[in-house]
Design a protein around this motif. Structure first.
Motif, PDB file in Angstrom:
ATOM      1  N   ILE A 103      35.682 -21.023 -33.140  1.00  0.00           N
ATOM      2  CA  ILE A 103      35.936 -21.011 -31.846  1.00  0.00           C
ATOM      3  C   ILE A 103      36.982 -20.160 -31.496  1.00  0.00           C
ATOM      4  O   ILE A 103      38.100 -20.318 -31.969  1.00  0.00           O
ATOM      5  N   ILE A 104      36.593 -19.085 -30.734  1.00  0.00           N
ATOM      6  CA  ILE A 104      37.701 -18.246 -30.189  1.00  0.00           C
ATOM      7  C   ILE A 104      38.484 -18.952 -29.225  1.00  0.00           C
ATOM      8  O   ILE A 104      38.243 -19.357 -28.308  1.00  0.00           O
ATOM      9  N   GLY A 105      39.911 -18.585 -29.191  1.00  0.00           N
ATOM     10  CA  GLY A 105      40.838 -19.490 -28.394  1.00  0.00           C
ATOM     11  C   GLY A 105      40.787 -18.711 -27.041  1.00  0.00           C
ATOM     12  O   GLY A 105      40.395 -17.727 -26.836  1.00  0.00           O
ATOM     13  N   ILE A 106      41.309 -19.636 -26.250  1.00  0.00           N
ATOM     14  CA  ILE A 106      41.041 -19.263 -24.706  1.00  0.00           C
ATOM     15  C   ILE A 106      42.192 -18.020 -24.488  1.00  0.00           C
ATOM     16  O   ILE A 106      43.470 -17.978 -25.019  1.00  0.00           O
ATOM     17  N   GLY A 107      41.668 -17.028 -23.877  1.00  0.00           N
ATOM     18  CA  GLY A 107      42.456 -15.967 -23.646  1.00  0.00           C
ATOM     19  C   GLY A 107      42.657 -14.813 -24.491  1.00  0.00           C
ATOM     20  O   GLY A 107      43.362 -14.014 -24.329  1.00  0.00           O
ATOM     21  N   ARG A 108      41.938 -14.903 -25.543  1.00  0.00           N
ATOM     22  CA  ARG A 108      41.787 -13.750 -26.495  1.00  0.00           C
ATOM     23  C   ARG A 108      41.389 -12.485 -25.964  1.00  0.00           C
ATOM     24  O   ARG A 108      40.223 -12.476 -25.212  1.00  0.00           O
ATOM     25  N   GLU A 109      42.131 -11.312 -26.342  1.00  0.00           N
ATOM     26  CA  GLU A 109      41.252 -10.037 -25.880  1.00  0.00           C
ATOM     27  C   GLU A 109      40.429  -9.472 -26.983  1.00  0.00           C
ATOM     28  O   GLU A 109      40.904  -9.481 -28.192  1.00  0.00           O
ATOM     29  N   VAL A 110      39.274  -9.151 -26.533  1.00  0.00           N
ATOM     30  CA  VAL A 110      38.174  -8.587 -27.381  1.00  0.00           C
ATOM     31  C   VAL A 110      37.841  -7.485 -26.821  1.00  0.00           C
ATOM     32  O   VAL A 110      37.947  -6.842 -25.408  1.00  0.00           O
ATOM     33  N   THR A 111      36.706  -6.744 -27.450  1.00  0.00           N
ATOM     34  CA  THR A 111      36.046  -5.397 -26.925  1.00  0.00           C
ATOM     35  C   THR A 111      34.611  -5.740 -26.738  1.00  0.00           C
ATOM     36  O   THR A 111      34.088  -6.375 -27.645  1.00  0.00           O
ATOM     37  N   GLY A 112      33.799  -5.078 -25.722  1.00  0.00           N
ATOM     38  CA  GLY A 112      32.437  -5.405 -25.679  1.00  0.00           C
ATOM     39  C   GLY A 112      31.630  -4.274 -25.578  1.00  0.00           C
ATOM     40  O   GLY A 112      32.409  -3.003 -25.458  1.00  0.00           O
ATOM     41  N   LEU A 113      30.711  -4.054 -26.008  1.00  0.00           N
ATOM     42  CA  LEU A 113      29.490  -3.149 -26.197  1.00  0.00           C
ATOM     43  C   LEU A 113      28.641  -3.121 -25.216  1.00  0.00           C
ATOM     44  O   LEU A 113      27.758  -3.971 -25.173  1.00  0.00           O
ATOM     45  N   ARG A 114      28.695  -1.894 -24.332  1.00  0.00           N
ATOM     46  CA  ARG A 114      27.626  -1.781 -23.328  1.00  0.00           C
ATOM     47  C   ARG A 114      26.323  -1.267 -23.824  1.00  0.00           C
ATOM     48  O   ARG A 114      26.251  -0.630 -25.059  1.00  0.00           O
ATOM     49  N   ARG A 153      38.953 -10.222 -21.479  1.00  0.00           N
ATOM     50  CA  ARG A 153      39.713 -11.256 -22.150  1.00  0.00           C
ATOM     51  C   ARG A 153      38.334 -12.540 -22.156  1.00  0.00           C
ATOM     52  O   ARG A 153      37.906 -12.818 -21.294  1.00  0.00           O
ATOM     53  N   LEU A 154      38.573 -13.229 -23.324  1.00  0.00           N
ATOM     54  CA  LEU A 154      37.278 -14.173 -23.396  1.00  0.00           C
ATOM     55  C   LEU A 154      37.868 -15.330 -23.777  1.00  0.00           C
ATOM     56  O   LEU A 154      38.934 -15.856 -24.634  1.00  0.00           O
ATOM     57  N   GLY A 155      37.279 -16.363 -22.819  1.00  0.00           N
ATOM     58  CA  GLY A 155      37.434 -17.867 -23.021  1.00  0.00           C
ATOM     59  C   GLY A 155      36.285 -18.667 -23.603  1.00  0.00           C
ATOM     60  O   GLY A 155      35.279 -18.297 -22.822  1.00  0.00           O
ATOM     61  N   VAL A 156      36.309 -19.278 -24.592  1.00  0.00           N
ATOM     62  CA  VAL A 156      35.116 -20.038 -25.163  1.00  0.00           C
ATOM     63  C   VAL A 156      35.192 -21.526 -24.957  1.00  0.00           C
ATOM     64  O   VAL A 156      36.417 -22.176 -25.467  1.00  0.00           O
ATOM     65  N   ALA A 211      29.807 -21.810 -24.146  1.00  0.00           N
ATOM     66  CA  ALA A 211      30.044 -20.869 -22.926  1.00  0.00           C
ATOM     67  C   ALA A 211      31.160 -19.971 -23.067  1.00  0.00           C
ATOM     68  O   ALA A 211      32.299 -20.539 -23.251  1.00  0.00           O
ATOM     69  N   GLY A 212      30.898 -18.745 -22.745  1.00  0.00           N
ATOM     70  CA  GLY A 212      32.187 -17.762 -22.741  1.00  0.00           C
ATOM     71  C   GLY A 212      32.101 -17.173 -21.478  1.00  0.00           C
ATOM     72  O   GLY A 212      31.253 -16.943 -20.832  1.00  0.00           O
ATOM     73  N   PHE A 213      33.351 -17.322 -21.206  1.00  0.00           N
ATOM     74  CA  PHE A 213      33.908 -16.721 -19.817  1.00  0.00           C
ATOM     75  C   PHE A 213      34.458 -15.292 -20.053  1.00  0.00           C
ATOM     76  O   PHE A 213      35.338 -15.246 -20.721  1.00  0.00           O
ATOM     77  N   ILE A 214      34.050 -14.379 -19.392  1.00  0.00           N
ATOM     78  CA  ILE A 214      34.262 -12.901 -19.796  1.00  0.00           C
ATOM     79  C   ILE A 214      35.127 -12.404 -18.534  1.00  0.00           C
ATOM     80  O   ILE A 214      34.621 -12.219 -17.315  1.00  0.00           O
TER      81      ILE A 214
END
Length: 395
Positions: A77-88, A97-100, A112-115
């Motif tokens: 589980i990725i921690g709340i508030g981790r910065e990641v990169t998305g691919l369009r 910033r991703l919260g899971v 549930a992922g919040f982007i």
């Protein structure tokens, strides 16, 4: 049914993207905001592995997380508030910033992922870094120029003889240097002040407290440097005998009200400048610029050496014989041992601590007042405040 409809409406209208996946990483739902971020449609994503929305090497790492879960039953589980990169879908990437959250649902686990898109924040950070680098370059260049100028002046002093003519030449050189240094400083200071104001303006939509804090520091430092330059210029003109008072009639009350309004803008939080005039008339025959400099200096000192939530009294009085200016504060006061030195150039009381200042202000005020046949006095007690009074005769 009504609760389910409300929940769907909230998810569909959420500002941030929301994606749900099962314990194998398969996308089960995606809201409109997430579709907009990834430039995709729900049909193109639902049923596929979430890693399709990740660029390398994040995609390969996510596949390993899924395989590990299938082997061990322990999710990553990725921690709340981790910065990641998305691919369009068009191949471009963006930061977010991703919260899971793990959501137990119908006897199974759903994630549930919040982007939250960070593109604008990152652009703002880049702009601030560029501004900071530009300001640093300006300061470095001016500092280098000033060092070269100071070095040139030092060499010039070493070559000057003790003759009267050489001493006169040195005085002229010093005067030119102060004027030049003032001009060379004012130009970058004005640029820094303008840049700070622009940074503050452009940063308003981001509501970043750190930006506002550092912009305030820049503005405060520029204000302090400008005040120092003004003090040195005033002292240089006085020493060179270039200050000649030009006394003309003007409205003392109008000038005082303008000064009060101007300085109230730079007062500390909940500091109030209270102005009051006594006398039936308001016209005086003095040098308006010199008097304004005196009053601004005294009130500025009162602001600096008084705390927040205090009152500063500014009083003017006209009678048949005198014009009296009084500035009273409730600040730190002046130690008894220091009071006899207060009008000496470059002297500062020992209780001023880290409060900025050159020790020239009161010396300049006293000399300006003397040029207009005025005299200045004060009364002060530690932690009880100070009262400065300038008295001018009315001819």
């Amino acid at each position: 049914m009504e609760n389910a409809a409300l929940l769907k409406a909230i998810i569909d209208n959420a500002i941030d993207g929301i994606i749900t996946i099962d314990d194998h990483g398969i996308v089960e739902s995606i809201n409109p905001s997430a579709c907009k971020l990834f430039l995709c449609t729900p049909e193109a994503v639902i049923g596929k592995n979430i890693s399709t929305l990740m660029p390398p090497p994040d995609r390969q790492q996510h596949d390993e997380y899924i395989h590990r879960y299938q082997r061990t039953g322990v999710p990553h589980i990725i921690g709340i508030g981790r910065e990641v990169t998305g691919l369009r879908t068009d191949g471009t990437t963006f930061p977010f910033r991703l919260g899971v959250s793990e959501v137990p649902f119908a006897s199974r686990k759903v994630y549930a992922g919040f982007i939250h898109d960070l593109s604008r924040e990152k652009e703002a950070e880049q702009q601030l870094q560029e501004y900071a680098a530009h300001l640093e370059e300006l300061v470095e260049n001016r500092t280098h120029s000033l060092k070269e100028t100071v070095q040139a002046l030092r060499l010039a002093k070493e070559e000057v003889s003790f003759s009267l003519e050489k001493e006169k030449e040195l005085g002229m050189l010093k005067s030119r240097f102060v004027s030049m240094a003032s001009h060379e400083f004012r130009t970058p200071l004005s640029a820094i002040q303008l840049s700070a104001s622009l940074i503050e303006k452009y940063a308003l939509p981001y509501e970043n407290a750190n930006i506002h804090k550092h912009v305030a520091k820049i503005k405060n430092s520029v204000g302090n440097l400008t005040a120092i330059l003004n003090d040195f210029l005033s002292l240089e003109k006085l020493e060179a005998g270039k200050v000649e008072p030009t006394c003309v009639p003007f409205d003392l009350v109008k000038l005082s009200e303008e000064i009060t309004e101007e300085l109230q803008m730079v007062a500390k939080q909940n500091q109030s400048i209270l102005y009051q005039h006594t006398g039936t008339g308001s016209i005086v025959n003095l040098d308006q610029n010199l008097l304004k400099n005196c009053v601004i200096n005294l009130i500025t000192n009162a602001i600096k050496y008084s705390g927040e939530d205090t009152f500063i009294e500014f009083l003017t009085e006209l009678d048949s014989e005198h014009c009296i200016i009084t500035v009273k504060d409730n600040g730190i006061g002046i130690p008894d041992a220091d009071q006899k030195h207060m009008f000496e150039a470059f002297f500062r009381a020992h209780n001023t601590g880290n409060i900025p200042g050159t020790g020239l202000g009161l010396n300049i005020v006293a000399r300006y007042a003397s040029l207009m046949n005025g005299r200045i006095k004060f009364e002060s007690n530690i932690n009880q405040g100070t009262i400065f009074t300038i008295t001018f005769p009315i001819s």
